[in-house]
Enzyme design. Sequence first.
Site, PDB file in Angstrom:
ATOM      1  CE  LYS A  69      -4.459   0.839   0.042  1.00  0.00           C
ATOM      2  NZ  LYS A  69      -5.521  -0.019  -0.521  1.00  0.00           N
TER       3      LYS A  69
HETATM    4  P1  NAD Z   1     -12.945   7.426  -3.496  1.00  0.00           P
HETATM    5  O1  NAD Z   1     -11.935   8.459  -3.238  1.00  0.00           O
HETATM    6  O2  NAD Z   1     -13.382   7.183  -4.885  1.00  0.00           O
HETATM    7  O3  NAD Z   1     -14.240   7.691  -2.601  1.00  0.00           O
HETATM    8  C1  NAD Z   1     -14.183   7.887  -1.222  1.00  0.00           C
HETATM    9  C2  NAD Z   1     -15.556   8.277  -0.750  1.00  0.00           C
HETATM   10  O4  NAD Z   1     -15.558   8.359   0.677  1.00  0.00           O
HETATM   11  C3  NAD Z   1     -16.012   9.634  -1.259  1.00  0.00           C
HETATM   12  O5  NAD Z   1     -17.385   9.572  -1.585  1.00  0.00           O
HETATM   13  C4  NAD Z   1     -15.794  10.555  -0.053  1.00  0.00           C
HETATM   14  O6  NAD Z   1     -16.650  11.662  -0.072  1.00  0.00           O
HETATM   15  C5  NAD Z   1     -16.135   9.595   1.071  1.00  0.00           C
HETATM   16  N1  NAD Z   1     -15.499  10.001   2.355  1.00  0.00           N
HETATM   17  C6  NAD Z   1     -14.241  10.444   2.546  1.00  0.00           C
HETATM   18  N2  NAD Z   1     -14.068  10.731   3.844  1.00  0.00           N
HETATM   19  C7  NAD Z   1     -15.223  10.452   4.479  1.00  0.00           C
HETATM   20  C8  NAD Z   1     -15.671  10.528   5.818  1.00  0.00           C
HETATM   21  N3  NAD Z   1     -14.849  11.006   6.786  1.00  0.00           N
HETATM   22  N4  NAD Z   1     -16.920  10.128   6.103  1.00  0.00           N
HETATM   23  C9  NAD Z   1     -17.749   9.674   5.130  1.00  0.00           C
HETATM   24  N5  NAD Z   1     -17.387   9.584   3.847  1.00  0.00           N
HETATM   25  C10 NAD Z   1     -16.141   9.968   3.521  1.00  0.00           C
HETATM   26  O7  NAD Z   1     -12.338   6.093  -2.830  1.00  0.00           O
HETATM   27  P2  NAD Z   1     -12.726   4.585  -3.174  1.00  0.00           P
HETATM   28  O8  NAD Z   1     -11.735   4.078  -4.137  1.00  0.00           O
HETATM   29  O9  NAD Z   1     -14.188   4.480  -3.434  1.00  0.00           O
HETATM   30  O10 NAD Z   1     -12.378   3.891  -1.779  1.00  0.00           O
HETATM   31  C11 NAD Z   1     -13.328   3.820  -0.722  1.00  0.00           C
HETATM   32  C12 NAD Z   1     -12.904   2.734   0.246  1.00  0.00           C
HETATM   33  O11 NAD Z   1     -12.835   1.485  -0.467  1.00  0.00           O
HETATM   34  C13 NAD Z   1     -11.515   2.907   0.868  1.00  0.00           C
HETATM   35  O12 NAD Z   1     -11.540   2.375   2.164  1.00  0.00           O
HETATM   36  C14 NAD Z   1     -10.617   2.062  -0.010  1.00  0.00           C
HETATM   37  O13 NAD Z   1      -9.451   1.637   0.640  1.00  0.00           O
HETATM   38  C15 NAD Z   1     -11.558   0.906  -0.305  1.00  0.00           C
HETATM   39  N6  NAD Z   1     -11.214   0.123  -1.496  1.00  0.00           N
HETATM   40  C16 NAD Z   1     -11.133   0.717  -2.718  1.00  0.00           C
HETATM   41  C17 NAD Z   1     -10.833  -0.061  -3.829  1.00  0.00           C
HETATM   42  C18 NAD Z   1     -10.803   0.514  -5.212  1.00  0.00           C
HETATM   43  O14 NAD Z   1     -10.662  -0.268  -6.163  1.00  0.00           O
HETATM   44  N7  NAD Z   1     -10.930   1.796  -5.407  1.00  0.00           N
HETATM   45  C19 NAD Z   1     -10.592  -1.432  -3.683  1.00  0.00           C
HETATM   46  C20 NAD Z   1     -10.705  -2.002  -2.418  1.00  0.00           C
HETATM   47  C21 NAD Z   1     -11.025  -1.214  -1.335  1.00  0.00           C
END
Ligand code: NAD
Length: 419
Positions: free
Chosen positions: A108
């Site tokens: 990461k």
């Molecule tokens: P992203 O940046 O596209 O979206 C993040 C979202 O979370 C946004 O809507 C933002 O407004 C919201 N957010 C941020 N801070 C917040 C808070 N304090 N309270 C409530 N909402 C909040 O990110 P993503 O890629 O969708 O990732 C989201 C989660 O999924 C993370 O934990 C990430 O590690 C996990 N994840 C992502 C992927 C991927 O392929 N993108 C894969 C596995 C896991």
Amino acid sequence: MAGNEKIDSFEMAKRQVDIAAECLNLDRGSIEKLKSTKRELIVHFPVQMDDGNVKIFTGYRVQHNVARGPAKGGIRYHPDVDLNEVRALSMWMTWKSAVVNIPFGGAKGGVQCNPKEMSLREIEHLTRRFTWEISMMLGPEQDIPAPDVYTNPQVMAWIMDTFSILKGYSVPGVVTGKPVELGGSLGRFEATGRGVVITSVEALKYLKMPLEGAKVVIQGCGNVGGIAAMHFHRLGARVIAISDSQKGLYNEKGLDVMRALEYKAKHKCFVCETKDESEITNQELLELKCDILVPAAIGNQIIEKNAPRVKAKVIVEGANGPTTPQADKILNDRGIFVVPDILANAGGVTVSYFEWVQNLQELIWSEEEVSDRLTRIMQKGFKEVLDISLSKKIPMRTAALVLGIGRVAEASRLRGIYP
Ligand code: NAD
């Protein structure tokens, strides 16, 4: 964080290893190896900001384990990024790849910054300089980043371009989640959200609950939450609430998901457009009565304080580490069925693997092929975890850890210790 509970994600991740190790009867040496990261790089680097000033940023890249293949894991841009968070996330990547049996290890990365307050040019310069700083760790055979919180396909394109310039030739396999025009896989952008929905469908089937009309609540509307919301909606479920970091939108009868997301994309916020809709806080959202709750934002959202008030029947963890161990115990005692992060959000790493395979072999798979393979892998992962959970009478999270950690421990044992 959702409250004042102080949580160290790395301590939480190490505690999970102890729990799985007990079920797996692992020896002390193996446990210590699994709990430690392999390589950690901290970099402090300058970026010239638009106003002419130079700002120093801190970034991290951590490789947790490469016993089963090259290190793999996203890069996050967020003010709260720190070494222990990156360590924990790298460890969860190792288990996640193993749960769905993808031949990757875990890594990461992240940069402590607030991309919301930065221009596109500043984000590009930060990305290019950070890539240069950590480039000695990267490569298709070594360590392959992907998007995570507040990074996206454009950021991956800049990483790929910078790394390719350093090498002197194009290296598309150094990152996944790239734009399709640069060798990204069809279906990668949707993969994590789709995986969340596939595992939700499997959970409902097992629990004999209908998907049609099921009330779904989603925290976060980014890559994972937004895509999951659209797929739930398309499959006939009712998405009754969704949020961003500021606030949530709620409609007991079901939101017009496409309209809400389109408005959010255009205006960077949600707004109530009908009399049935109301605004709610992220805290209220987590406590709504629903069939499925999908935390899909950041870590440590369901904690000891709010876990007793969570009214969902099923929780499917789109985010990494959204539930603390104390909260997990409360949810378990209350009979809430949890599909843990290392299974529920493994769709992303799965299609990242497809992208990497296509890049290395210079192939282009159709969206249908990607989608079919993703569905099969997620369904198999769910079944294997559920079988362990039922046979050993342990919660789904422990079962997923037993499956993932067991596979990594066995790979490490077979490789032995050099020299
Ligand atoms: P992203 O940046 O596209 O979206 C993040 C979202 O979370 C946004 O809507 C933002 O407004 C919201 N957010 C941020 N801070 C917040 C808070 N304090 N309270 C409530 N909402 C909040 O990110 P993503 O890629 O969708 O990732 C989201 C989660 O999924 C993370 O934990 C990430 O590690 C996990 N994840 C992502 C992927 C991927 O392929 N993108 C894969 C596995 C896991």
